[in-house]
Motif scaffolding. Sequence first.
Motif, PDB file in Angstrom:
ATOM      1  N   ARG A  33       0.818  -0.955  -0.243  1.00  9.94           N
ATOM      2  CA  ARG A  33       0.144   0.096  -0.138  1.00  9.94           C
ATOM      3  C   ARG A  33       0.773   1.206  -0.027  1.00  9.94           C
ATOM      4  O   ARG A  33       2.194   1.058   0.543  1.00  9.94           O
ATOM      5  N   LYS A  34       0.237   2.308  -0.772  1.00  6.26           N
ATOM      6  CA  LYS A  34       1.250   3.572  -0.702  1.00  6.26           C
ATOM      7  C   LYS A  34       0.204   4.426   0.137  1.00  6.26           C
ATOM      8  O   LYS A  34      -0.868   4.687   0.429  1.00  6.26           O
ATOM      9  N   ASP A  35       1.105   5.342   0.915  1.00  2.47           N
ATOM     10  CA  ASP A  35       0.800   6.530   1.809  1.00  2.47           C
ATOM     11  C   ASP A  35       0.101   7.468   0.781  1.00  2.47           C
ATOM     12  O   ASP A  35       0.639   7.886  -0.289  1.00  2.47           O
ATOM     13  N   LYS A  36      -1.199   7.858   1.181  1.00  2.00           N
ATOM     14  CA  LYS A  36      -2.024   8.554   0.072  1.00  2.00           C
ATOM     15  C   LYS A  36      -1.188  10.135   0.130  1.00  2.00           C
ATOM     16  O   LYS A  36      -1.261  10.693  -1.116  1.00  2.00           O
ATOM     17  N   LYS A  37      -0.723  10.558   1.116  1.00  2.00           N
ATOM     18  CA  LYS A  37      -0.201  11.915   1.071  1.00  2.00           C
ATOM     19  C   LYS A  37       1.422  11.859   0.524  1.00  2.00           C
ATOM     20  O   LYS A  37       1.705  13.064  -0.315  1.00  2.00           O
TER      21      LYS A  37
END
Lengths: 107, 158
Positions: A33-37
Amino acid sequence: MAKARIKVPSSAKKGEIFEIKTLMSHNMETGRRKDKKTGELIPRKIINKFECVYNGKTVFSADFHPSISANPYLAFSCRATESGKLEFRWTEDGGAVTSETKEIQVS
Amino acid sequence: MSDTVSNVAILDRRQVLTAAGAVAVAGFVMGPGFAFAKPEDAAARVKEATGGAAVKEGRITIQLPQIAENGNTVPVTVSVESPMSDADFVKVAHIFVDGNPTPDVASFHFSPMSGKADFSTRIRLAKTQNVIVVAQMSDGSFFTASQQIKVTIGGCGG
């Protein structure tokens, strides 16, 4: 790690096979998963091992990979042999261990 | 002579276009930098787990929903037929899948004190795929079973 919920009968007859249910709260971060920010990958952090030890003997254990859902749930069986302690251990990536103990009376 | 040459040229161009198309489609479906395991990877893991020994069908029951609306948490129950005595018990059961980023899901180790070789858990599934269970008995023999499951919304958080 947060709290675990465990369901074990408080008593059983000798030789009886009973069911154990465990639910551990953990988000089981897959590492994909990627950090959205920031757009950076969130590092993997999962519970990779579960063990159930009955009076010092390992009855059941499981190795988990990231394809196990968040808040890992497990139901499995155990044969009642003698009164004593059932110890449950969850090992997280990095080595942190959470353990819980339940008592069982075998007649 | 010139005919043959131009034919070859056309074929080449066609192949190149097909290949480019395939790459484009693959890229679109999977997203950049996000590769799914191929069925061959799952088969390779099965082979690794069994050490190339003969694997028989049967003795394993997999309970899965036919369609999983949410691939983030799909309940699965597996039971392996076995007397679970000191002489004859199920040592380990592995779950593999052929459509997630990695084929490994979990391995469950039993003992004669387990009484029954069964378990339930919840797994993540990225897309419609096969769930494969491989069980090793105490005598060293292997059994397998697999089931396909349709997944509406994938659960690998891409």
